[in-house]
Scaffold this motif. Structure first.
Motif, PDB file in Angstrom:
ATOM      1  N   GLN A  43      49.614  84.302  11.552  1.00  0.00           N
ATOM      2  CA  GLN A  43      50.401  85.254  10.767  1.00  0.00           C
ATOM      3  C   GLN A  43      49.678  86.586  10.592  1.00  0.00           C
ATOM      4  OE1 GLN A  43      52.826  83.938   7.413  1.00  0.00           O
ATOM      5  NE2 GLN A  43      51.995  81.853   7.699  1.00  0.00           N
ATOM      6  N   LEU A  44      48.359  86.536  10.434  1.00  0.00           N
ATOM      7  CA  LEU A  44      47.586  87.766  10.248  1.00  0.00           C
ATOM      8  C   LEU A  44      47.627  88.632  11.505  1.00  0.00           C
ATOM      9  CD1 LEU A  44      44.436  86.414   8.373  1.00  0.00           C
ATOM     10  CD2 LEU A  44      46.148  87.963   7.436  1.00  0.00           C
ATOM     11  N   ASN A  45      47.599  88.007  12.668  1.00  0.00           N
ATOM     12  CA  ASN A  45      47.550  88.767  13.922  1.00  0.00           C
ATOM     13  C   ASN A  45      48.929  89.106  14.471  1.00  0.00           C
ATOM     14  OD1 ASN A  45      44.754  88.896  14.048  1.00  0.00           O
ATOM     15  ND2 ASN A  45      44.600  86.856  14.977  1.00  0.00           N
ATOM     16  N   ALA A  46      50.000  88.522  13.876  1.00  0.00           N
ATOM     17  CA  ALA A  46      51.358  88.780  14.349  1.00  0.00           C
ATOM     18  C   ALA A  46      51.732  90.246  14.135  1.00  0.00           C
ATOM     19  CB  ALA A  46      52.342  87.867  13.629  1.00  0.00           C
ATOM     20  N   GLU A  47      52.649  90.693  14.989  1.00  0.00           N
ATOM     21  CA  GLU A  47      53.153  92.062  14.889  1.00  0.00           C
ATOM     22  C   GLU A  47      52.002  93.075  14.867  1.00  0.00           C
ATOM     23  OE1 GLU A  47      56.244  92.786  12.019  1.00  0.00           O
ATOM     24  OE2 GLU A  47      56.621  90.625  11.816  1.00  0.00           O
ATOM     25  N   LYS A  48      51.084  92.846  15.850  1.00  0.00           N
ATOM     26  CA  LYS A  48      49.925  93.738  16.016  1.00  0.00           C
ATOM     27  C   LYS A  48      49.071  93.822  14.751  1.00  0.00           C
ATOM     28  CE  LYS A  48      52.189  96.580  19.515  1.00  0.00           C
ATOM     29  NZ  LYS A  48      52.565  97.953  19.933  1.00  0.00           N
ATOM     30  N   GLY A  49      48.983  92.680  14.096  1.00  0.00           N
ATOM     31  CA  GLY A  49      48.095  92.590  12.929  1.00  0.00           C
ATOM     32  C   GLY A  49      48.613  93.298  11.703  1.00  0.00           C
ATOM     33  N   LYS A  50      49.947  93.275  11.494  1.00  0.00           N
ATOM     34  CA  LYS A  50      50.547  93.988  10.363  1.00  0.00           C
ATOM     35  C   LYS A  50      50.016  93.499   9.011  1.00  0.00           C
ATOM     36  CE  LYS A  50      54.947  94.797   8.054  1.00  0.00           C
ATOM     37  NZ  LYS A  50      56.403  94.479   8.007  1.00  0.00           N
ATOM     38  N   ASP A  77      17.876  80.036   6.075  1.00  0.00           N
ATOM     39  CA  ASP A  77      19.097  79.923   6.859  1.00  0.00           C
ATOM     40  C   ASP A  77      19.825  81.257   6.822  1.00  0.00           C
ATOM     41  OD1 ASP A  77      18.583  77.211   7.248  1.00  0.00           O
ATOM     42  OD2 ASP A  77      19.717  76.644   5.441  1.00  0.00           O
ATOM     43  N   VAL A  78      20.082  81.833   8.026  1.00  0.00           N
ATOM     44  CA  VAL A  78      20.875  83.053   8.136  1.00  0.00           C
ATOM     45  C   VAL A  78      22.253  82.650   8.635  1.00  0.00           C
ATOM     46  CG1 VAL A  78      21.159  85.259   9.310  1.00  0.00           C
ATOM     47  CG2 VAL A  78      18.888  84.524   8.545  1.00  0.00           C
ATOM     48  N   ILE A  79      23.276  82.930   7.857  1.00  0.00           N
ATOM     49  CA  ILE A  79      24.646  82.543   8.194  1.00  0.00           C
ATOM     50  C   ILE A  79      25.489  83.820   8.255  1.00  0.00           C
ATOM     51  CG2 ILE A  79      26.627  81.152   7.521  1.00  0.00           C
ATOM     52  CD1 ILE A  79      24.653  79.463   5.831  1.00  0.00           C
ATOM     53  N   MET A  80      26.005  84.114   9.479  1.00  0.00           N
ATOM     54  CA  MET A  80      26.842  85.291   9.667  1.00  0.00           C
ATOM     55  C   MET A  80      28.307  84.878   9.469  1.00  0.00           C
ATOM     56  SD  MET A  80      24.349  87.223  10.194  1.00  0.00           S
ATOM     57  CE  MET A  80      25.325  88.721  10.359  1.00  0.00           C
ATOM     58  N   VAL A  81      28.951  85.449   8.485  1.00  0.00           N
ATOM     59  CA  VAL A  81      30.315  85.090   8.108  1.00  0.00           C
ATOM     60  C   VAL A  81      31.259  86.225   8.509  1.00  0.00           C
ATOM     61  CG1 VAL A  81      31.866  84.407   6.239  1.00  0.00           C
ATOM     62  CG2 VAL A  81      29.458  83.706   6.188  1.00  0.00           C
ATOM     63  N   ASN A  82      32.336  85.880   9.243  1.00  0.00           N
ATOM     64  CA  ASN A  82      33.344  86.872   9.632  1.00  0.00           C
ATOM     65  C   ASN A  82      34.707  86.425   9.092  1.00  0.00           C
ATOM     66  OD1 ASN A  82      34.389  89.152  10.777  1.00  0.00           O
ATOM     67  ND2 ASN A  82      33.611  88.737  12.844  1.00  0.00           N
ATOM     68  N   SER A  83      35.593  87.388   8.906  1.00  0.00           N
ATOM     69  CA  SER A  83      36.937  87.059   8.418  1.00  0.00           C
ATOM     70  C   SER A  83      37.657  86.238   9.475  1.00  0.00           C
ATOM     71  CB  SER A  83      37.704  88.329   8.084  1.00  0.00           C
ATOM     72  OG  SER A  83      37.770  89.185   9.217  1.00  0.00           O
ATOM     73  N   ILE A  84      38.636  85.430   9.042  1.00  0.00           N
ATOM     74  CA  ILE A  84      39.217  84.411   9.924  1.00  0.00           C
ATOM     75  C   ILE A  84      39.964  85.007  11.111  1.00  0.00           C
ATOM     76  CG2 ILE A  84      39.319  82.658   8.110  1.00  0.00           C
ATOM     77  CD1 ILE A  84      42.291  83.314   7.753  1.00  0.00           C
ATOM     78  N   GLU A  85      40.555  86.186  10.934  1.00  0.00           N
ATOM     79  CA  GLU A  85      41.355  86.749  12.030  1.00  0.00           C
ATOM     80  C   GLU A  85      40.484  87.303  13.152  1.00  0.00           C
ATOM     81  OE1 GLU A  85      40.344  90.628  10.173  1.00  0.00           O
ATOM     82  OE2 GLU A  85      40.458  88.522   9.576  1.00  0.00           O
ATOM     83  N   LYS A  86      39.174  87.528  12.898  1.00  0.00           N
ATOM     84  CA  LYS A  86      38.278  88.091  13.904  1.00  0.00           C
ATOM     85  C   LYS A  86      37.237  87.105  14.397  1.00  0.00           C
ATOM     86  CE  LYS A  86      38.643  92.950  12.582  1.00  0.00           C
ATOM     87  NZ  LYS A  86      37.896  94.190  12.296  1.00  0.00           N
ATOM     88  N   PHE A  87      37.196  85.938  13.776  1.00  0.00           N
ATOM     89  CA  PHE A  87      36.086  85.012  14.056  1.00  0.00           C
ATOM     90  C   PHE A  87      36.020  84.595  15.537  1.00  0.00           C
ATOM     91  CE2 PHE A  87      34.239  80.738  14.334  1.00  0.00           C
ATOM     92  CZ  PHE A  87      32.966  80.993  13.810  1.00  0.00           C
ATOM     93  N   ASP A  88      37.163  84.340  16.161  1.00  0.00           N
ATOM     94  CA  ASP A  88      37.169  83.858  17.548  1.00  0.00           C
ATOM     95  C   ASP A  88      37.202  84.989  18.583  1.00  0.00           C
ATOM     96  OD1 ASP A  88      37.042  81.149  16.907  1.00  0.00           O
ATOM     97  OD2 ASP A  88      39.205  81.075  16.536  1.00  0.00           O
ATOM     98  N   ASP A  89      37.213  86.226  18.142  1.00  0.00           N
ATOM     99  CA  ASP A  89      37.196  87.383  19.046  1.00  0.00           C
ATOM    100  C   ASP A  89      35.839  87.443  19.744  1.00  0.00           C
ATOM    101  OD1 ASP A  89      36.795  90.057  20.044  1.00  0.00           O
ATOM    102  OD2 ASP A  89      38.517  90.682  18.837  1.00  0.00           O
ATOM    103  N   PRO A  90      35.810  87.403  21.110  1.00  0.00           N
ATOM    104  CA  PRO A  90      34.533  87.407  21.844  1.00  0.00           C
ATOM    105  C   PRO A  90      33.652  88.613  21.498  1.00  0.00           C
ATOM    106  CG  PRO A  90      36.337  86.801  23.297  1.00  0.00           C
ATOM    107  CD  PRO A  90      36.976  87.247  22.021  1.00  0.00           C
ATOM    108  N   ALA A  91      34.277  89.757  21.371  1.00  0.00           N
ATOM    109  CA  ALA A  91      33.483  90.953  21.038  1.00  0.00           C
ATOM    110  C   ALA A  91      32.836  90.808  19.657  1.00  0.00           C
ATOM    111  CB  ALA A  91      34.375  92.187  21.084  1.00  0.00           C
ATOM    112  N   GLN A  92      33.601  90.238  18.720  1.00  0.00           N
ATOM    113  CA  GLN A  92      33.075  90.021  17.373  1.00  0.00           C
ATOM    114  C   GLN A  92      31.951  88.986  17.386  1.00  0.00           C
ATOM    115  OE1 GLN A  92      33.724  91.302  14.189  1.00  0.00           O
ATOM    116  NE2 GLN A  92      34.774  92.937  15.324  1.00  0.00           N
ATOM    117  N   LYS A  93      32.090  87.957  18.224  1.00  0.00           N
ATOM    118  CA  LYS A  93      31.019  86.948  18.313  1.00  0.00           C
ATOM    119  C   LYS A  93      29.731  87.578  18.824  1.00  0.00           C
ATOM    120  CE  LYS A  93      33.711  82.697  18.841  1.00  0.00           C
ATOM    121  NZ  LYS A  93      33.984  81.521  19.689  1.00  0.00           N
ATOM    122  N   LYS A  94      29.873  88.443  19.825  1.00  0.00           N
ATOM    123  CA  LYS A  94      28.687  89.100  20.363  1.00  0.00           C
ATOM    124  C   LYS A  94      28.043  90.005  19.302  1.00  0.00           C
ATOM    125  CE  LYS A  94      27.230  91.692  24.438  1.00  0.00           C
ATOM    126  NZ  LYS A  94      27.668  92.344  25.714  1.00  0.00           N
TER     127      LYS A  94
END
Length: 822
Positions: A508-515, A433-450
């Motif tokens: 909260q992580l992405n608020a204020e341009k990801g402060k 099983d290969v499982i690609m894990v991304n941090s929560i603030e980037k997981f739903d980013d389309p570019a990151q998914k690709k």
């Protein structure tokens, strides 16, 4: 102070006496030989009317030989027809009289008289017994009747001593049914080459007389009179006292007061016996009459008082004695033949109790640094049943950090590098099983998914490239929410991000341009981007792969807190190491935390180090001491700590000896430590005591301690020592104390076992065994001489030249001598 030391010595002596008594309870009472009991012939039913003589005879002799091998390591007995006839005569008489008895029918009432009837000498012993002829409807085999004959003999310690005596190498056996076939009576005759007497009528060679007729009223050995002096090892010094000065023979010794204690009692005397080389000519019978107390020309007995009266030492203050005994007999042909002088020791004025021969004792390269082995502890941690390795599936997981945003490809070698770090036992990969894990603030980013999809496909291909194109590999994608919660829950500044759910945290992580995301990127978020590869495997548990799997299973079980399972696995490991199926690598891979609950397993790891070849070192002893302190009530570790203490022990006084002895002796009361192991510890201590005694003055107290120490060694010695090297080393110590009989008893088991001993061991046995006819007439001695001839016949012949020619009384020894040395 003197009273205190004396008290300690008395205490030691009393303890030894008690120990000797406790260890001399009849060890033969339950004698049985299962392999003979199930023997094809011996297990057949015994019928007193139709039994087979040969089967019964062979069964009895085999059973006697089995007892002799088991208890005294004696060589098998040989059959002599004349001794059979003697035994049969008494068996028939017992059957007629219906009574078990050694006393026979006139004029052959005694065993001696019956032996002489068949041309034999009194140098033999007879044992009698009886058994039921049948047990009615019960099974009753040849083996059963022979066991019924032999058990009463073995249960009587005095009779057992005769049956098991190594000095006998021949057997005669007779049996007879009484009139109504209720009982079968048996007679056993035991003898050696002195029992036979083929040379009794050969008094001359070429008209030369070779032995004297006059006996001076001397009678042969009498057990009651002679037993004490027969076992007195101090008397061996007499052969060194005989010196030839021109045509005269002198008795010379440095301390006549000591000698008076040995041979100066009322009724004591000595006589000299001159034996000539031509009495032992090859190709002919020995010209010796074994009915007589002498072999050659015997001198008139002389008492010690008479020797003192002849003392030629001028200095009256000197303790030295130098007295003429006799002149060399004129009958000796000294121009052509060598001669030996034996010393015949006389007791009660008429009994020739012992013959002291000249000796040449060799004992080379006997030092042995005995290997210490710890005891294992397999009971302190209870287990249920035996553990056995079985096929097992497992999951292996590697994590590959995704720290570089530009990294999109993986190589097979990169994957292999991470897998190798797992240090797992051999296995077969079933699927991955290969499982690609991304941090929560980037997981739903389309570019990151690709990007993650590209990475996952590359990683899956790398896995297949390394472990097989047909390997089933699945790819999935996850966020790091669980990792996020674990990492930040203890953060004083950001723990609140974990309190209200994943969606709130992402917001909260992405608020204020990801402060906030930028603030925790380095310490947290960057570490939560990784590829997780899970290998589903089946471990290899057979053949060469078993050892690695088992120690892996042990470590895993212990790490999971499954202590009882880990103990069960360790017991399996111990068994495999003891049977030499596993090597020392298993010890190195064991990972055992140092804590009280693991004390037994920590101890066992050191035990395994010992039995895989590591000598007990000071470092190991330091570890053992640390493990012992975890629970000082564990008797196994207490014993092992004592072994370490013994390693570097230095004794300082008699009081120190008594104190240490008491600490050792308490182990006899511990049921989980075998008497044999305590005996081994005790033996090591006694050797330390002897080393200590070499450094102190020879006071009465220290001499008493020395005597007690030798006695203690005999009391605690196991029947067979752990190795021939250990036996040889201990034998050398007793040789130094002139206790040749005990030295031989230490070496006997290894002579009987075969060829796995050194040349020095064999030649030492040959040289020591020649000191007394009780030893050189034995079958063991004949075997040792045969082994010596095979190893180095030149060395053997050179040794024979220095020894008494009387060893050629043994017919098998003479065969070797005549073949190899003449």
């Amino acid at each position: 102070m003197m009273k205190k030391v004396t008290f300690l010595l008395v205490f030691i002596s009393l303890f030894i006496n008690g120990l000797v008594f406790s260890q001399t309870e009849n060890p033969y009472a339950d004698f049985n030989v299962p392999e003979l009991q199930t023997h094809k012939e011996y297990s057949k039913n015994f019928n007193p009317s139709t039994f087979k003589e040969k089967i019964l005879y062979n069964c009895m002799v085999d059973l006697i030989n089995a007892a002799r091998v088991q208890y005294t390591y004696a060589a098998p007995l040989k059959h002599i027809v004349m001794m059979d006839s003697t035994a049969q005569m008494q068996a028939d008489y017992q059957a007629r009289k219906e009574e078990k008895t050694v006393e026979g029918e006139s004029p052959y009432k005694t065993t001696d008289q019956r032996l002489r009837k068949y041309g034999l000498t009194p140098y033999a012993e007879e044992l009698v017994s009886k058994a039921k002829s049948t047990r009615g409807i019960e099974e009753y085999s040849y083996y059963d009747i022979c066991l019924e004959w032999i058990r009463p003999i073995l249960r009587n310690l005095k009779l057992a001593q005769v049956l098991l005596d190594k000095k006998y190498c021949y057997i005669g056996f007779g049996h007879a049914n009484d009139q109504y076939m209720k009982n079968v009576y048996a007679s056993i005759i035991l003898g050696n080459d002195r029992t036979l007497n083929p040379g009794k009528d050969m008094k001359t060679v070429d008209n030369q007389v070779l032995y004297s007729k006059k006996l001076y009223g001397l009678k042969p050995f009498d057990l009651k009179v002679c037993q004490k002096c027969n076992n007195d090892m101090r008397l061996e010094v007499l052969s060194q006292c005989i010196q030839i000065q021109r045509d005269e023979v002198y008795f010379v010794y440095d301390d006549y007061k000591y000698m008076k204690k040995l041979i100066g009692k009322e009724g004591d005397a000595i006589a000299l016996d001159f034996i000539q080389e031509n009495q032992y000519e090859c190709g002919a019978e020995n010209i010796i009459d074994n009915n007589r107390v002498n072999r050659g020309f015997m001198t008139k007995p002389v008492t010690f008082e008479e020797l003192l009266a002849r003392n030629e030492v001028a200095d009256k203050k000197s303790n030295k004695i130098s007295a003429i005994i006799t002149t060399i007999p004129a009958e000796l042909d000294r121009d052509y033949f060598d001669f030996d002088i034996n010393v015949i020791l006389i007791k009660d004025g008429k009994y020739a109790c012992r013959t002291i021969l000249k000796k040449k004792v060799e004992c080379n390269n006997a030092y042995y640094d005995q290997k210490i082995t710890f005891l294992k502890d397999e009971n302190s941690i209870p287990t249920t049943g035996d553990w056995l390795p079985a096929v097992e599936q497992g999951k292996l997981e590697i994590r590959i950090p995704l720290t570089s945003p530009s990294k999109t490809t993986f190589s097979p070698e990169e994957v292999a590098t991470y897998v190798q770090q797992l240090d797992e036992p051999s296995y077969k990969i079933d699927k991955v099983d290969v499982i690609m894990v991304n941090s929560i603030e980037k997981f739903d980013d389309p570019a990151q998914k690709k990007l993650q999809q590209k990475r996952g496909e590359s990683l899956a291909n790398a896995v297949k490239g390394k472990y097989g194109a047909g390997l089933p590999v699945t790819i999935s994608y996850e966020d790091s929410w669980e990792e996020f919660k674990k990492d930040l829950v203890y953060s004083a500044d950001y723990y609140d991000l974990t309190l209200f759910g994943k969606e709130n945290a992402v917001t909260q992580l992405n608020a204020e341009k990801g402060k906030i995301a930028k603030e925790i990127e380095k310490d947290y978020l960057s570490k939560q981007r990784f590829a997780k590869v899970i290998f589903h495997v089946t471990y290899h548990v057979e053949g060469k792969d078993e050892q690695d799997f088992v120690v892996y299973k042990f470590n895993k079980s212990l790490a999971q807190g499954k202590t009882q399972l880990a103990m069960a696995i360790q017991k399996y490991i111990i068994k495999q190491v003891e049977e030499r199926n596993y090597n020392s690598g298993v010890v190195k891979k064991m990972k055992i935390p140092v804590k009280k609950a693991n004390q037994a397993m920590l101890n066992n790891k050191l035990y395994l180090q010992c039995i895989t070849g590591s000598p007990v070192s000071n470092a190991m002893c330091t570890e053992m001491d640390d493990y012992y302190k975890l629970d000082v009530n564990n008797h196994i570790l207490e014993y092992n700590k004592m072994l370490c203490d013994m390693k570097n022990l230095t004794l300082t006084s008699s009081a120190d000896v008594a104190n240490k002895q008491a600490n050792i002796d308490k182990f006899y009361a511990y049921p989980n430590i075998s008497k044999e192991r305590v005996n081994s510890l005790n033996m090591s201590f006694q050797l330390k005591v002897l080393e200590y005694l070499k450094t102190v003055p020879k006071t009465t107290e220290n001499l008493t301690l020395a005597d007690n120490t030798y006695a203690k060694i005999k009391a605690v010695r196991n029947p067979k020592l752990d190795s021939w090297q250990e036996a040889y080393h201990l034998a050398a110590i007793f040789i130094g104390n002139n206790d040749y009989a005990y030295a031989l008893s230490l070496m006997d088991p290894f002579i009987l076992d075969g060829d796995d001993v050194s040349d020095d061991f064999i030649f030492a046995y040959v040289s020591i065994g020649g000191y007394k006819e009780d030893s050189y007439l034995s079958g063991n001695y004949a075997k040792a001489v045969q082994m010596a001839a095979q190893r180095d016949k030149a060395r053997l012949c050179a040794l024979f030249e220095k020894m008494s020619m009387c060893i050629l009384d043994n017919r098998e020894v003479k065969k070797v001598f005549c073949k190899e040395c003449k």
